[in-house]
Every structure is written in structure tokens, then in C-alpha cells.
Design an enzyme around this catalytic site. Sequence first.
Site, mmCIF file in Angstrom:
data_model
loop_
_atom_site.group_PDB
_atom_site.id
_atom_site.type_symbol
_atom_site.label_atom_id
_atom_site.label_comp_id
_atom_site.label_asym_id
_atom_site.label_seq_id
_atom_site.Cartn_x
_atom_site.Cartn_y
_atom_site.Cartn_z
ATOM 1 N N GLY A 39 11.270 -4.151 1.714
ATOM 2 C CA GLY A 39 10.892 -3.031 0.836
ATOM 3 C C GLY A 39 9.446 -2.710 1.160
ATOM 4 O O GLY A 39 8.549 -3.472 0.822
ATOM 5 N N HIS A 40 9.216 -1.621 1.880
ATOM 6 C CA HIS A 40 7.867 -1.267 2.322
ATOM 7 C C HIS A 40 7.387 -0.053 1.522
ATOM 8 O O HIS A 40 7.971 1.019 1.613
ATOM 9 C CB HIS A 40 7.860 -0.966 3.826
ATOM 10 C CG HIS A 40 8.199 -2.181 4.658
ATOM 11 N ND1 HIS A 40 8.250 -2.171 6.018
ATOM 12 C CD2 HIS A 40 8.482 -3.458 4.292
ATOM 13 C CE1 HIS A 40 8.557 -3.391 6.462
ATOM 14 N NE2 HIS A 40 8.713 -4.183 5.423
HETATM 15 P P1 GDP Z 1 5.390 -4.713 2.454
HETATM 16 O O1 GDP Z 1 6.778 -5.183 2.227
HETATM 17 O O2 GDP Z 1 4.609 -5.663 3.294
HETATM 18 O O3 GDP Z 1 5.317 -3.306 2.969
HETATM 19 O O4 GDP Z 1 4.677 -4.712 1.024
HETATM 20 P P2 GDP Z 1 5.319 -4.185 -0.358
HETATM 21 O O5 GDP Z 1 5.376 -2.718 -0.336
HETATM 22 O O6 GDP Z 1 6.568 -4.920 -0.666
HETATM 23 O O7 GDP Z 1 4.249 -4.737 -1.383
HETATM 24 C C1 GDP Z 1 2.902 -4.388 -1.311
HETATM 25 C C2 GDP Z 1 2.506 -3.723 -2.624
HETATM 26 O O8 GDP Z 1 1.105 -3.666 -2.713
HETATM 27 C C3 GDP Z 1 2.966 -2.290 -2.738
HETATM 28 O O9 GDP Z 1 3.210 -1.992 -4.086
HETATM 29 C C4 GDP Z 1 1.781 -1.487 -2.221
HETATM 30 O O10 GDP Z 1 1.728 -0.177 -2.769
HETATM 31 C C5 GDP Z 1 0.641 -2.319 -2.742
HETATM 32 N N1 GDP Z 1 -0.582 -2.336 -1.926
HETATM 33 C C6 GDP Z 1 -0.716 -2.338 -0.575
HETATM 34 N N2 GDP Z 1 -2.013 -2.492 -0.242
HETATM 35 C C7 GDP Z 1 -2.703 -2.595 -1.399
HETATM 36 C C8 GDP Z 1 -4.065 -2.803 -1.712
HETATM 37 O O11 GDP Z 1 -4.924 -2.961 -0.858
HETATM 38 N N3 GDP Z 1 -4.397 -2.870 -3.032
HETATM 39 C C9 GDP Z 1 -3.478 -2.732 -4.032
HETATM 40 N N4 GDP Z 1 -3.888 -2.813 -5.284
HETATM 41 N N5 GDP Z 1 -2.178 -2.532 -3.773
HETATM 42 C C10 GDP Z 1 -1.806 -2.491 -2.473
HETATM 43 P P1 IMO Z 2 9.312 -7.222 3.206
HETATM 44 O O1 IMO Z 2 9.622 -6.597 4.552
HETATM 45 C C1 IMO Z 2 9.517 -10.696 0.621
HETATM 46 C C2 IMO Z 2 12.996 -13.317 1.041
HETATM 47 C C3 IMO Z 2 13.959 -13.351 -0.115
HETATM 48 C C4 IMO Z 2 14.496 -14.763 0.030
HETATM 49 C C5 IMO Z 2 14.545 -14.953 1.542
HETATM 50 C C6 IMO Z 2 15.893 -14.687 2.163
HETATM 51 O O2 IMO Z 2 9.356 -6.266 2.092
HETATM 52 O O3 IMO Z 2 8.067 -8.028 3.282
HETATM 53 P P2 IMO Z 2 17.389 -12.538 2.600
HETATM 54 O O4 IMO Z 2 17.684 -11.345 1.755
HETATM 55 O O5 IMO Z 2 16.715 -12.210 3.880
HETATM 56 O O6 IMO Z 2 18.585 -13.413 2.776
HETATM 57 O O7 IMO Z 2 16.357 -13.417 1.723
HETATM 58 O O8 IMO Z 2 13.586 -14.053 2.080
HETATM 59 N N1 IMO Z 2 12.719 -11.952 1.578
HETATM 60 C C7 IMO Z 2 11.593 -11.283 1.364
HETATM 61 N N2 IMO Z 2 10.516 -11.595 0.613
HETATM 62 N N3 IMO Z 2 9.528 -9.554 1.341
HETATM 63 C C8 IMO Z 2 10.588 -9.249 2.119
HETATM 64 O O9 IMO Z 2 10.581 -8.203 2.955
HETATM 65 C C9 IMO Z 2 11.701 -10.112 2.125
HETATM 66 N N4 IMO Z 2 12.896 -10.094 2.740
HETATM 67 C C10 IMO Z 2 13.508 -11.237 2.401
HETATM 68 O O10 IMO Z 2 13.319 -13.146 -1.333
HETATM 69 O O11 IMO Z 2 13.571 -15.672 -0.490
HETATM 70 MG MG MG Z 3 8.053 -5.654 0.633
#
Ligand code: GDP
Ligand code: IMO
Ligand code: MG
Length: 457
Positions: free
Chosen positions: A69-70
Site C-alpha cells: 500500500g503506497h
Molecule cells: P510505503 O508502503 O513505503 O509507500 O509507505 P505507506 O504509504 O504504507 O506509509 C507511509 C505513510 O507515511 C503514508 O501515510 C505517507 O503519506 C506518510 N508519509 C510519508 N513520508 C512522510 C513524512 O516524511 N512525514 C509524515 N508525517 N508522513 C509521511
Molecule cells: P508496503 O509495500 C508492511 C507484511 C504483512 C505480514 C507479512 C506477510 O506497503 O511497504 P503477505 O500479505 O505478504 O503474506 O504478508 O508481510 N507486509 C507488509 N507490511 N508493508 C507492506 O507493503 C507489506 N506487505 C506485506 O503485514 O506481516
Molecule cells: Mg505501505
Amino acid sequence: MFQHLTRFFFDTKWKLNSTFAFCKNQSEKMYIDVILGLQWGDEGKGKIVDCLATEYDIVARFQGGPNAGHTLKFDGKKFVLHTVPSGIFRDNLMNVIGNGVVIDPITLEKELKNLDAANVDYHDRLLVAKKAHLILPTHRYLDAASEAAKGKDKIGSTLKGIGPTYMDKTGRNGLRVGDIFHESFHDRYDALKQKHLKLLEIYPQVDFHLEEEEEKWFKSLAKLRSLKTVEGEWYINEALAAGKKILAEGAQGSMLDIDYGTYPFVTSSNTITAGVCTGLGVAPNKINEVIGITKAYCTRVGGGPFPTELTGEIGERLRKEGAEFGATTGRPRRCGWIDLPQLKYTIMLNGVSQLVITKIDILNIFSSFKSGVKYLRENGEQTDQLPYDVSVEELRPVWEDIEGWKCSLEGIESFEALPENAKKYVQYLEEKLNVPVTMISTGPQRQELINRKSVPA
Ligand code: GDP
Ligand code: IMO
Ligand code: MG
């Protein structure tokens, strides 16, 4: 005499050729840079890829699937991407869902609907590799049943069917994107589904509406068929040969890597730089910069070891301040301080050449905080290596205190303008980890990024 002359010409020609090849390599620098997470995922990869994408011609996801989830935030809008690369909101660049990705057509269709609703025209800018594997409804069913069978030892999977799909890939049973165009596709689907139904007999019953899910799945295949598909490895290599710049976008984090993560609490793909080679079909010598992302603290979602986890009030404050809830599942993320031995390990595995620190602004509220510098083992030994049995043995971190800055970082655009203690923290991380910090993210929005050195052009 003749033999000597032939040898002389051969040697000279070989030397000239290799000198020429060497010079050519020097001038034609290959441009596949990598962005990946150095912790347990959610480091902010989506935001950083979106910020850097304008410097590239192609953004390509190389592994993982809808477990990712990005999150991207800009112009007052928020998008969460699961399968689509995070370059999709930038004009004039191509986005590739690479061979190493596993695709659930249902999730992909939903993502594309969100893009349609936001008037993002992706039709000519999104390519899907034919060799990418498909997540079937029964893969999700199996994921749920397998987790249910594990009881309290469950992985904490996102239940998107990732594990069972990669199992079918390595077991040589999987269905791939290219297969959906074949006449025999339906029969092959049925055969695999029957195999899954047999397998499901060994698991406890779980709530899953197979017929309903199958209907949705087949409908969503129409959308997948309408997308442009490519031979991913050829597309990427020809683009490289034509001098295009490529950014490989990782999913999950290095500590979730199937080989080197905290097994068995991992995902089912290679999340490290090596995964770029297998996931996109590029040779290791084509990889240029490896940009590793770490939060200024640490989080993990799901089960498994997390040595610097804070289960009490401070962990709760980090979760609240950092809005640490899963972008895919909404689950609360476990929070803790930064873990230096863990980062040294993933920097080593990935060959990280630049570090990005995200969410430094979340530390604004603390007058001081900590950094884990070593682990104390159950036998009283100190170590800076995660032991083999990390999921069994309880490690206690050895902490160092860091002074906070207790002020907002809003509007700060340069490293020099950061509060003194924030600068010191960044320099401390650089010294301890021995990698330059080239970017510091101070908020979720696109513009909230301090770029200390631009990525080499
Ligand atoms: P990803 O899976 O690595 O793309 O990261 P996620 O989107 O799952 O989680 C990162 C969260 O932190 C998201 O809600 C972003 O909007 C937020 N985020 C990213 N960079 C920053 C930052 O520098 N500061 C804050 N406060 N939030 C951030
Ligand atoms: P992004 O790209 C954080 C974790 C799950 C679980 C383990 C295995 O957003 O950083 P799976 O669904 O692959 O069988 O789950 O890996 N996990 C993540 N944790 N960010 C993710 O992706 C993840 N994708 C899987 O929570 O512990
Ligand atoms: Mg994520």
C-alpha cells in the site's frame, strides 16, 4: 612465424576491443536506480518514488503485489497504490508492472477506477509484463485458511493471496498474465482451482464466498485484457540500451525478504536489490544507485520479531503522531525506535548507496528519543547481528539517547535550515550507517522533501 603474427593481431585486437568496451561502459552509464524499504515496509516508498519519478523515463515495480500500500499525497488529494507503480501521476513517463509482481485483477481494476475518477490517463503509460503471475480467488482463500490453521503463530498476512500465488509460481503451476489471451485459459484456471479446492480440505473452514469472488475475478479480467502487455525483460533491456533512465520501485521492506528477512514472518518474494534482477530481468551490472528508505523510527505490521518495539505509552504516541495504520489493511502498526544493527544488515544486503530518512517530523514531539545500537541476547552477550533464531529468542536493545528539537519542521526546505538537533540526528545516522543521507522527508506531501544532493543525472 605466421602463428606469431596471428597471435599478435589477435592480442592487439582483443586489447583494443576491451579498451573500447571499457570506454563505452564509462560513457554509457546504465540507468536503473532502485528505491526500496530498509525496514519492515511502509517506509514511505510511494511518496519518494512519486517525488523522484520526474527524473526518470520509466518506473517499474519488480516484486510483491496488492499486499503493498503506497501512499501519495499532493494537491490536497490522497492515493493509495497497490499494484500500479508510483510514477503514474507524472506525465511523460512509462510505468511497468514487472514480471516479479503478482497481480490480482480485481484489485488492479479498483486501482484503475480510482485513477479514472481522478482523470489520470494511464492507458498509454501503463504496461503489464506478460510473465507476471495471477492471484486467483482460491489463492486468497488458501491464504486465509493457512493463516487460520496457524492460530496464534499466524504471520499476520494481508490475506491478499501472496504466499499461495508465489508457491504456485515456484511449484510451476501458476497462471500468468500472458495466459489470459489463450483459448485454453479457462481450462487451466479450472484445473488449478480444483487443485486448490483439494488442498483446502486439509485446512479449517474459513468464511469465503468463492462463487461471488470468481464472478468478480472473471469480470475484472476484461480490464486486464484491455491493458498493454509486454515482454517485460525485453522492454526494460531495450529501454536501457536506448539510454532511458529507469527507477525500480520496491514493495514491502528488506526485513520481509523471503530469504533474509525475519523468517517465517516475511512475505514470499525477494524484496532486496537482488529482486530487481529477477523481477525485471536485468543483469546486476545494470544497477546504478540503490536508494534505501528508512523511517526516522521504525514500524512493523503483522506478527514476528521487532527488537526495538515500544509496547507502552511511547509506542502509542508514535502510532498516533505518525498515523501508523496499514495503508492496505488499516491494521495498527507496531512502533519503536530506529534499529541500527537492523539497518546495517539491510544496507549490506542491498548495497545501499544513498539513504532517505522519512517521517522525521514525527519526532518533533519528543524532547529526547532513542536509537538501538546493539542487541543484548538472552545469554547476556551483546551483538550487532540478528541471531538465526530471532523469532524465538527475545533480544533487548542497547539504547543511545538522542536529543530532540521540539519544534515544527513545516516549511523547511534545506538541510541547513533544520533545527540543530535534527541535523545532528541525520549526521549521527550517516556516521553510524556509513551511507550518505541524500533526502529527508518532513511530511507526507510531495513538496515536503529536503534534497541534499540531487540523484546523479
Ligand atoms: P510505503 O508502503 O513505503 O509507500 O509507505 P505507506 O504509504 O504504507 O506509509 C507511509 C505513510 O507515511 C503514508 O501515510 C505517507 O503519506 C506518510 N508519509 C510519508 N513520508 C512522510 C513524512 O516524511 N512525514 C509524515 N508525517 N508522513 C509521511
Ligand atoms: P508496503 O509495500 C508492511 C507484511 C504483512 C505480514 C507479512 C506477510 O506497503 O511497504 P503477505 O500479505 O505478504 O503474506 O504478508 O508481510 N507486509 C507488509 N507490511 N508493508 C507492506 O507493503 C507489506 N506487505 C506485506 O503485514 O506481516
Ligand atoms: Mg505501505
